[in-house]
Design a protein around this motif. Structure first.
Motif, PDB file in Angstrom:
ATOM      1  N   SER A 168      90.444  26.593  12.201  1.00 44.44           N
ATOM      2  CA  SER A 168      89.483  27.023  13.296  1.00 44.44           C
ATOM      3  C   SER A 168      89.255  28.367  13.643  1.00 44.44           C
ATOM      4  CB  SER A 168      89.857  26.110  14.266  1.00 44.44           C
ATOM      5  OG  SER A 168      88.807  25.857  15.186  1.00 44.44           O
ATOM      6  N   LEU A 169      87.915  28.686  13.800  1.00 44.40           N
ATOM      7  CA  LEU A 169      87.479  30.012  14.133  1.00 44.40           C
ATOM      8  C   LEU A 169      86.856  30.088  15.332  1.00 44.40           C
ATOM      9  CD1 LEU A 169      85.940  31.113  10.571  1.00 44.40           C
ATOM     10  CD2 LEU A 169      88.445  31.512  11.519  1.00 44.40           C
ATOM     11  N   ASN A 170      87.394  30.695  16.162  1.00 44.14           N
ATOM     12  CA  ASN A 170      86.712  31.050  17.619  1.00 44.14           C
ATOM     13  C   ASN A 170      85.490  32.103  17.298  1.00 44.14           C
ATOM     14  OD1 ASN A 170      88.234  29.405  19.158  1.00 44.14           O
ATOM     15  ND2 ASN A 170      89.887  31.078  19.398  1.00 44.14           N
ATOM     16  N   ALA A 180      77.269  29.893   6.428  1.00 41.59           N
ATOM     17  CA  ALA A 180      76.875  29.932   5.162  1.00 41.59           C
ATOM     18  C   ALA A 180      77.968  30.282   4.469  1.00 41.59           C
ATOM     19  CB  ALA A 180      75.534  30.718   4.895  1.00 41.59           C
ATOM     20  N   PHE A 181      78.385  29.718   3.106  1.00 40.38           N
ATOM     21  CA  PHE A 181      79.389  30.280   2.227  1.00 40.38           C
ATOM     22  C   PHE A 181      78.722  31.261   1.136  1.00 40.38           C
ATOM     23  CE2 PHE A 181      81.722  26.869   3.527  1.00 40.38           C
ATOM     24  CZ  PHE A 181      83.049  27.060   3.506  1.00 40.38           C
ATOM     25  N   SER A 182      79.613  32.392   1.224  1.00 42.35           N
ATOM     26  CA  SER A 182      79.055  33.304  -0.137  1.00 42.35           C
ATOM     27  C   SER A 182      79.210  32.504  -1.454  1.00 42.35           C
ATOM     28  CB  SER A 182      79.795  34.623  -0.020  1.00 42.35           C
ATOM     29  OG  SER A 182      81.286  34.102  -0.550  1.00 42.35           O
ATOM     30  N   PRO A 183      78.468  32.847  -2.568  1.00 43.67           N
ATOM     31  CA  PRO A 183      78.476  32.194  -3.656  1.00 43.67           C
ATOM     32  C   PRO A 183      79.733  31.966  -4.210  1.00 43.67           C
ATOM     33  CG  PRO A 183      76.751  33.686  -3.827  1.00 43.67           C
ATOM     34  CD  PRO A 183      77.461  34.065  -2.744  1.00 43.67           C
ATOM     35  N   ARG A 184      80.737  33.194  -4.119  1.00 47.85           N
ATOM     36  CA  ARG A 184      82.082  32.884  -4.641  1.00 47.85           C
ATOM     37  C   ARG A 184      83.107  32.161  -3.696  1.00 47.85           C
ATOM     38  NH1 ARG A 184      84.628  38.489  -6.480  1.00 47.85           N
ATOM     39  NH2 ARG A 184      84.335  39.109  -4.026  1.00 47.85           N
ATOM     40  N   GLY A 185      82.543  31.832  -2.535  1.00 52.21           N
ATOM     41  CA  GLY A 185      83.250  31.052  -1.444  1.00 52.21           C
ATOM     42  C   GLY A 185      84.315  31.770  -0.569  1.00 52.21           C
ATOM     43  N   ASP A 186      84.422  33.052  -0.876  1.00 52.22           N
ATOM     44  CA  ASP A 186      85.488  33.870  -0.222  1.00 52.22           C
ATOM     45  C   ASP A 186      85.295  34.526   0.972  1.00 52.22           C
ATOM     46  OD1 ASP A 186      83.663  35.514  -1.537  1.00 52.22           O
ATOM     47  OD2 ASP A 186      85.066  37.156  -1.855  1.00 52.22           O
ATOM     48  N   ILE A 187      83.670  34.553   1.395  1.00 51.70           N
ATOM     49  CA  ILE A 187      83.374  34.863   2.596  1.00 51.70           C
ATOM     50  C   ILE A 187      82.490  33.870   3.403  1.00 51.70           C
ATOM     51  CG2 ILE A 187      81.768  36.631   3.905  1.00 51.70           C
ATOM     52  CD1 ILE A 187      82.311  38.804   1.505  1.00 51.70           C
ATOM     53  N   LEU A 188      82.648  33.510   4.826  1.00 49.41           N
ATOM     54  CA  LEU A 188      81.698  32.720   5.581  1.00 49.41           C
ATOM     55  C   LEU A 188      80.789  33.502   6.445  1.00 49.41           C
ATOM     56  CD1 LEU A 188      81.385  29.649   6.106  1.00 49.41           C
ATOM     57  CD2 LEU A 188      82.921  30.200   8.086  1.00 49.41           C
ATOM     58  N   ALA A 189      79.676  33.275   6.380  1.00 53.46           N
ATOM     59  CA  ALA A 189      78.701  33.980   7.505  1.00 53.46           C
ATOM     60  C   ALA A 189      78.353  32.941   8.588  1.00 53.46           C
ATOM     61  CB  ALA A 189      77.610  34.306   6.874  1.00 53.46           C
ATOM     62  N   SER A 201      86.559  36.232   6.506  1.00 52.97           N
ATOM     63  CA  SER A 201      87.347  35.903   5.117  1.00 52.97           C
ATOM     64  C   SER A 201      87.979  34.285   5.019  1.00 52.97           C
ATOM     65  CB  SER A 201      88.584  36.684   5.097  1.00 52.97           C
ATOM     66  OG  SER A 201      89.425  36.475   4.090  1.00 52.97           O
ATOM     67  N   VAL A 202      87.298  33.820   4.075  1.00 47.96           N
ATOM     68  CA  VAL A 202      87.845  32.268   3.967  1.00 47.96           C
ATOM     69  C   VAL A 202      89.071  32.061   3.760  1.00 47.96           C
ATOM     70  CG1 VAL A 202      87.230  30.179   2.902  1.00 47.96           C
ATOM     71  CG2 VAL A 202      85.334  31.610   3.260  1.00 47.96           C
ATOM     72  N   PRO A 203      90.028  33.011   3.048  1.00 49.16           N
ATOM     73  CA  PRO A 203      91.194  32.480   2.765  1.00 49.16           C
ATOM     74  C   PRO A 203      92.112  32.588   3.992  1.00 49.16           C
ATOM     75  CG  PRO A 203      90.366  33.933   0.841  1.00 49.16           C
ATOM     76  CD  PRO A 203      89.374  33.866   2.145  1.00 49.16           C
ATOM     77  N   ASP A 204      92.110  33.673   4.839  1.00 48.56           N
ATOM     78  CA  ASP A 204      92.740  33.897   5.894  1.00 48.56           C
ATOM     79  C   ASP A 204      92.249  33.925   7.335  1.00 48.56           C
ATOM     80  OD1 ASP A 204      91.486  36.229   6.160  1.00 48.56           O
ATOM     81  OD2 ASP A 204      93.108  37.421   5.077  1.00 48.56           O
ATOM     82  N   GLY A 205      90.810  33.455   7.417  1.00 44.91           N
ATOM     83  CA  GLY A 205      90.396  33.651   8.597  1.00 44.91           C
ATOM     84  C   GLY A 205      89.832  34.821   9.427  1.00 44.91           C
ATOM     85  N   ARG A 206      90.267  36.017   8.814  1.00 44.85           N
ATOM     86  CA  ARG A 206      89.917  37.256   9.423  1.00 44.85           C
ATOM     87  C   ARG A 206      88.615  37.443   9.562  1.00 44.85           C
ATOM     88  NH1 ARG A 206      90.590  41.435   6.708  1.00 44.85           N
ATOM     89  NH2 ARG A 206      90.831  40.514   4.611  1.00 44.85           N
ATOM     90  N   MET A 207      88.241  38.023  10.789  1.00 41.70           N
ATOM     91  CA  MET A 207      86.846  38.585  10.863  1.00 41.70           C
ATOM     92  C   MET A 207      86.733  39.865  10.332  1.00 41.70           C
ATOM     93  SD  MET A 207      84.282  38.691  14.375  1.00 41.70           S
ATOM     94  CE  MET A 207      85.282  40.222  15.167  1.00 41.70           C
ATOM     95  N   LEU A 208      85.386  39.914   9.245  1.00 44.08           N
ATOM     96  CA  LEU A 208      85.404  41.219   8.464  1.00 44.08           C
ATOM     97  C   LEU A 208      84.368  41.988   9.169  1.00 44.08           C
ATOM     98  CD1 LEU A 208      85.399  39.502   5.065  1.00 44.08           C
ATOM     99  CD2 LEU A 208      87.270  40.389   6.141  1.00 44.08           C
TER     100      LEU A 208
END
Length: 277
Positions: A168-170, A180-189, A201-208
């Motif tokens: 869960s992301l605050n 929206a997911f990136s085409p590779r699924g590794d980034i969430l906007a 970052s989808v794998p670890d939930g870090r804000m990029l």
């Protein structure tokens, strides 16, 4: 309006339209000429095109999935969903057309509940026990394995196959985030009424990254097919294009009305934007 949906060949775009907040029909337009091609009555949303663009799956006003033969403009199949829930809210379908996620109104708890369905049979696979009461957005990853649920300043990432909450992301200070997911699924906007776009970052939930520039709330975001550009549509009427490798704004243009949903065509050369009326 519902989110616009491009056909796989990029020649047609479909969307639910109507005079109010709830669409009453799905219209299809020729992308090159912007001319209306077909209107499908009593439909709320365009959900999925077949790979050959000959069949369009829609969510009907009676809550069924309809599979339209676009050449004959007739319904080839009707699929009733097994839980018989009514009314139905926002619904999305995975890219391969196999799985759907949709919102149903829980009359006991009085909020929208996300559920997962098999598209071909209409069988409800189960309810996702989301903690979000006011869901504002749903989005599958490109491979259909993840579902992002946005609402109440929060974004939840769920494993579609196990129906387990991954994280869960605050995400934002206010409003119900769109996702929206990136085409590779590794980034969430994500975006919201705090005027910001954020990358995670989808794998670890870090804000990029945080992308700022809109003067009013940001209503929708979309990645280009090659994953290098992000489009954001704002209530300020501006649509912005962001160069993701540098995190910089590369272009912007003003609409005659406020923007809601935004989608790229399959070749990345065209944007479809649904306005706020």
């Amino acid at each position: 309006e519902s989110p616009p949906l491009f056909s796989p060949d990029g020649l047609v775009v479909a969307a639910g339209v109507g005079p109010g907040e709830v669409p009453l029909e799905v219209s299809l337009w020729d992308v090159e000429t912007a001319a209306a091609k077909v209107t499908l009555p009593d439909e709320k949303a365009a959900l999925w095109f077949s790979p050959d663009a000959k069949v369009l799956a829609t969510l009907s006003t009676n809550g069924e999935f309809h599979f339209w033969d676009l050449a004959t403009r007739t319904i080839r199949r009707r699929v009733a969903l097994s839980d018989n829930a009514s009314p139905r809210g926002r619904t999305v379908v995975s890219k391969d057309g196999r799985v759907a996620a949709g919102l149903t109104l829980d009359n006991t708890r009085r909020w929208w509940v996300p559920k997962v369905y098999d598209v071909q049979s209409g069988l409800c696979r189960g309810e996702l026990r989301a903690t979000i009461r006011s869901v504002s957005s749903l989005e599958f990853s490109a491979d259909g394995s993840l579902l992002a649920i946005g609402g109440d300043r929060t974004v939840e990432l769920w494993d579609v196959h196990t129906s387990k909450l991954l994280r869960s992301l605050n995400a934002h200070k206010d409003g119900g985030p769109s996702v929206a997911f990136s085409p590779r699924g590794d980034i969430l906007a994500t975006c919201s009424v705090d005027n910001l776009v954020k990358l995670w970052s989808v794998p670890d939930g870090r804000m990029l990254a945080v992308l700022s520039g809109h003067r009013e709330g940001v209503m929708g975001v979309a990645f280009s097919p090659d994953g290098t550009t992000l489009a954001s549509a704002g209530a300020d009427g501006w649509v912005k294009l962001w160069h993701l490798p540098t995190r910089r704004e590369m272009a912007s243009f003003k609409l005659v009305s406020k923007a809601w949903f935004v989608r790229f065509s399959p070749d990345g050369k065209t944007l479809a934007i649904a306005p706020i009326r």
